[in-house]
Design a protein around this motif. Structure first.
Motif, mmCIF file in Angstrom:
data_model
loop_
_atom_site.group_PDB
_atom_site.id
_atom_site.type_symbol
_atom_site.label_atom_id
_atom_site.label_comp_id
_atom_site.label_asym_id
_atom_site.label_seq_id
_atom_site.Cartn_x
_atom_site.Cartn_y
_atom_site.Cartn_z
ATOM 1 N N TYR A 1 59.207 -31.469 -4.906
ATOM 2 C CA TYR A 1 57.775 -31.172 -4.790
ATOM 3 C C TYR A 1 57.296 -31.010 -3.358
ATOM 4 C CZ TYR A 1 56.756 -36.375 -5.068
ATOM 5 O OH TYR A 1 56.706 -37.726 -4.927
ATOM 6 N N GLY B 1 61.382 -46.939 -6.714
ATOM 7 C CA GLY B 1 61.714 -48.135 -7.488
ATOM 8 C C GLY B 1 61.371 -47.963 -8.954
ATOM 9 N N VAL B 2 60.085 -47.789 -9.273
ATOM 10 C CA VAL B 2 59.696 -47.590 -10.673
ATOM 11 C C VAL B 2 60.325 -46.298 -11.195
ATOM 12 C CG1 VAL B 2 57.787 -47.233 -12.276
ATOM 13 C CG2 VAL B 2 57.482 -48.792 -10.335
ATOM 14 N N TYR C 1 49.403 -44.560 -13.028
ATOM 15 C CA TYR C 1 49.685 -45.996 -12.820
ATOM 16 C C TYR C 1 49.716 -46.353 -11.338
ATOM 17 C CZ TYR C 1 54.637 -44.856 -12.024
ATOM 18 O OH TYR C 1 55.809 -44.355 -11.521
ATOM 19 N N GLY C 2 49.210 -45.485 -10.480
ATOM 20 C CA GLY C 2 49.166 -45.806 -9.060
ATOM 21 C C GLY C 2 48.629 -44.632 -8.284
ATOM 22 N N SER C 3 48.498 -44.837 -6.970
ATOM 23 C CA SER C 3 47.877 -43.797 -6.139
ATOM 24 C C SER C 3 48.465 -43.819 -4.727
ATOM 25 C CB SER C 3 46.366 -44.002 -6.106
ATOM 26 O OG SER C 3 46.067 -45.344 -5.808
ATOM 27 N N ALA D 1 52.199 -41.950 -10.349
ATOM 28 C CA ALA D 1 51.674 -43.011 -9.480
ATOM 29 C C ALA D 1 51.497 -42.468 -8.068
ATOM 30 C CB ALA D 1 52.612 -44.210 -9.469
ATOM 31 N N ASN E 1 57.313 -54.365 -3.137
ATOM 32 C CA ASN E 1 56.726 -53.316 -3.970
ATOM 33 C C ASN E 1 55.689 -52.533 -3.186
ATOM 34 O OD1 ASN E 1 57.805 -53.758 -6.829
ATOM 35 N ND2 ASN E 1 57.282 -55.828 -6.129
ATOM 36 N N PHE E 2 55.477 -51.277 -3.618
ATOM 37 C CA PHE E 2 54.498 -50.442 -2.922
ATOM 38 C C PHE E 2 53.120 -51.123 -2.913
ATOM 39 C CE2 PHE E 2 51.781 -46.848 -1.978
ATOM 40 C CZ PHE E 2 52.502 -46.240 -0.967
ATOM 41 N N THR F 1 62.534 -44.784 1.712
ATOM 42 C CA THR F 1 63.426 -45.604 0.885
ATOM 43 C C THR F 1 63.708 -44.935 -0.450
ATOM 44 O OG1 THR F 1 61.580 -46.818 -0.093
ATOM 45 C CG2 THR F 1 62.543 -47.720 1.915
ATOM 46 N N THR G 1 57.187 -52.385 -15.299
ATOM 47 C CA THR G 1 56.279 -51.231 -15.263
ATOM 48 C C THR G 1 56.926 -50.021 -15.949
ATOM 49 O OG1 THR G 1 55.320 -52.054 -13.228
ATOM 50 C CG2 THR G 1 54.909 -49.748 -13.735
ATOM 51 N N LYS H 1 67.183 -37.482 -2.031
ATOM 52 C CA LYS H 1 66.564 -38.119 -3.198
ATOM 53 C C LYS H 1 66.892 -37.328 -4.468
ATOM 54 C CE LYS H 1 62.755 -40.437 -0.782
ATOM 55 N NZ LYS H 1 61.308 -40.728 -0.747
HETATM 56 N N1 NAP Z 1 50.212 -49.846 -12.512
HETATM 57 C C1 NAP Z 1 51.078 -50.812 -12.258
HETATM 58 O O1 NAP Z 1 51.056 -51.890 -12.864
HETATM 59 C C2 NAP Z 1 52.125 -50.583 -11.197
HETATM 60 C C3 NAP Z 1 53.221 -51.448 -11.079
HETATM 61 C C4 NAP Z 1 54.201 -51.164 -10.118
HETATM 62 C C5 NAP Z 1 54.053 -50.073 -9.284
HETATM 63 N N2 NAP Z 1 52.948 -49.282 -9.402
HETATM 64 C C6 NAP Z 1 52.785 -48.094 -8.553
HETATM 65 O O2 NAP Z 1 53.917 -47.288 -8.734
HETATM 66 C C7 NAP Z 1 54.184 -46.545 -7.546
HETATM 67 C C8 NAP Z 1 55.627 -46.728 -7.164
HETATM 68 O O3 NAP Z 1 55.827 -48.071 -6.728
HETATM 69 P P1 NAP Z 1 57.238 -48.527 -6.151
HETATM 70 O O4 NAP Z 1 57.067 -49.913 -5.670
HETATM 71 O O5 NAP Z 1 58.294 -48.195 -7.143
HETATM 72 O O6 NAP Z 1 57.362 -47.570 -4.854
HETATM 73 P P2 NAP Z 1 58.402 -46.386 -4.601
HETATM 74 O O7 NAP Z 1 58.255 -45.368 -5.700
HETATM 75 O O8 NAP Z 1 59.739 -46.944 -4.346
HETATM 76 O O9 NAP Z 1 57.851 -45.787 -3.247
HETATM 77 C C9 NAP Z 1 56.752 -44.936 -3.228
HETATM 78 C C10 NAP Z 1 57.207 -43.459 -3.344
HETATM 79 O O10 NAP Z 1 56.063 -42.672 -3.623
HETATM 80 C C11 NAP Z 1 56.282 -41.367 -3.162
HETATM 81 N N3 NAP Z 1 55.088 -40.889 -2.442
HETATM 82 C C12 NAP Z 1 54.431 -39.738 -2.715
HETATM 83 N N4 NAP Z 1 53.399 -39.575 -1.902
HETATM 84 C C13 NAP Z 1 53.394 -40.629 -1.056
HETATM 85 C C14 NAP Z 1 52.565 -41.010 0.032
HETATM 86 N N5 NAP Z 1 51.522 -40.254 0.427
HETATM 87 N N6 NAP Z 1 52.851 -42.164 0.685
HETATM 88 C C15 NAP Z 1 53.887 -42.927 0.320
HETATM 89 N N7 NAP Z 1 54.699 -42.627 -0.732
HETATM 90 C C16 NAP Z 1 54.459 -41.471 -1.406
HETATM 91 C C17 NAP Z 1 57.511 -41.417 -2.231
HETATM 92 O O11 NAP Z 1 58.578 -40.776 -2.916
HETATM 93 P P3 NAP Z 1 58.845 -39.198 -2.567
HETATM 94 O O12 NAP Z 1 59.118 -39.184 -1.089
HETATM 95 O O13 NAP Z 1 59.994 -38.784 -3.392
HETATM 96 O O14 NAP Z 1 57.571 -38.520 -2.910
HETATM 97 C C18 NAP Z 1 57.787 -42.897 -2.053
HETATM 98 O O15 NAP Z 1 59.148 -43.167 -1.885
HETATM 99 C C19 NAP Z 1 53.183 -47.035 -6.498
HETATM 100 O O16 NAP Z 1 52.075 -46.161 -6.483
HETATM 101 C C20 NAP Z 1 52.757 -48.381 -7.050
HETATM 102 O O17 NAP Z 1 51.504 -48.799 -6.597
HETATM 103 C C21 NAP Z 1 51.998 -49.514 -10.336
#
Ligand code: NAP
Length: 322
Positions: free
Chosen positions: A190, A150-151, A236-238, A214, A40-41, A313, A125, A175
């Protein structure tokens, strides 16, 4: 057993494959023979020291595992040994992991371990963002950032199934194609399109009812501006850095709401396991597609992190353990 640990925070190179003692199940716990562990991220943020920074090092990463119950702790039914299960748990980048028996969800034979390992964190999530926080209704619209992730990819599917009009943002054409395949009605690039202008143009100037964000710093202003009157922005994320502080004055003109969601907030007992059971059932019935964008052996966890952080990814990143 073999496990991926880090002794200091830093880049992906701090992740090391090491020989460590097997964890033993305590009362109310089982020991899993891990077949697949989800990435996970947040794992990359933990590794960089941006999240959960107080956990002592060295630490084994990982928040979810699918595998077979190998042993049970005191008071746990021995009949569980040998069962195929999935769980939201800790320290799963390893050959063996511990999970509370109350967190286990049985896996039908038709759901492979790698597919199951993709569901707990990202599935729960997406589920709670839409159901618990967004309380979405048929006919509403939602803007989902990083919709190929993923999310994001799961939220697109769950929002469509709830009868919503789904807008997804992505950073590349590949994508964009994928997000359309997952059912999004509108896809916005975007990396070069103006998200606010596109949303307003495609909604007759109204905006969307819900935004799931996120990405944070780089998307926040557009997320607020894309809301319809009485809309709701959920942070829900940064991934790109933390969003700026909320200026309450700026919410008045459209009477909008800003909130946050975290999976680790105490939820009513049994909430997560029931939601995970329903997600796994939907996967087994073919109603929820799990897209595994990258699958690597446990030893290559650092490469998995590099690719996830590098925005390379789509869908889920999974480590195969056996
Ligand atoms: N609050 C909670 O409980 C919770 C639970 C799970 C995950 N999260 C958050 O949800 C988000 C997604 O998690 P995931 O595991 O599903 O990851 P993910 O979406 O598979 O990977 C992250 C994606 O974010 C986008 N992104 C935009 N700006 C970015 C940057 N500066 N650096 C890296 N990626 C960037 C990218 O997509 P594009 O290239 O299309 O922009 C990248 O593929 C994360 O922020 C994570 O921390 C929060």
């Amino acid at each position: 057993m073999k496990a991926i640990r880090y002794h200091q925070t830093g880049g992906p190179e701090v992740l090391r494959l090491e020989e460590v003692p097997e964890p033993q199940p305590g009362s109310g716990e089982v020991q899993l023979s891990v077949h697949a562990a989800g990435v996970n991220f947040a794992d990359t943020e933990r590794r960089r020291g941006l999240y959960d920074a107080k956990v002592p090092l060295p630490r084994i990463l990982g928040s979810e595992a699918a595998g077979i119950v190998a042993d049970v702790g005191p008071g746990v039914d021995k009949a569980l040994v040998g069962k195929r299960v999935v769980a939201w748990t800790v320290a799963s980048y390893a050959e063996r992991a511990i999970a509370p028996v109350s967190s286990l969800v049985a896996l039908p034979d038709t759901v492979p371990f790698d597919v199951a390992a993709a569901v707990p964190v990202q599935g729960l999530t997406a589920y709670h963002l839409l159901r618990t926080v967004g309380q979405v209704q048929e006919g509403q619209s939602v803007l989902i950032h990083a919709a190929a992730g993923g999310v994001g990819g799961l939220a697109v599917q769950l929002a469509k199934a709830a009868g919503m009009r789904v807008f997804g943002t992505v950073s590349s054409e590949a994508k964009a194609r994928l997000v359309r395949e997952l059912g999004a009605d509108e896809v916005i690039r975007y990396d070069h399109e103006d998200v606010v202008a596109e949303v307003h143009q495609r909604t007759g100037g109204r905006g969307v009812d819900l935004v799931l964000d996120a990405v944070g710093a780089s998307t926040w202003a557009a997320s607020l501006a894309a809301l319809a009157p009485f809309g709701h922005l959920v942070s829900y994320g940064s991934a790109s850095g933390p969003p700026p502080p909320v200026d309450v004055d700026s919410l008045f003109a459209k009477s909008v709401k800003v909130s946050a969601y975290w999976l680790h907030t105490p939820h009513p007992p049994g909430t997560h396991v029931r939601a995970l059971e329903s997600l796994i059932r939907h996967v087994a019935e073919g109603k929820l597609r799990i897209l595994i964008g990258l699958k690597l052996p446990l030893a290559e966890a650092a490469e998995a992190h590099r690719r996830l952080e590098g925005r390379e990814t789509v869908g889920k990143v999974v480590l195969t353990v056996r």
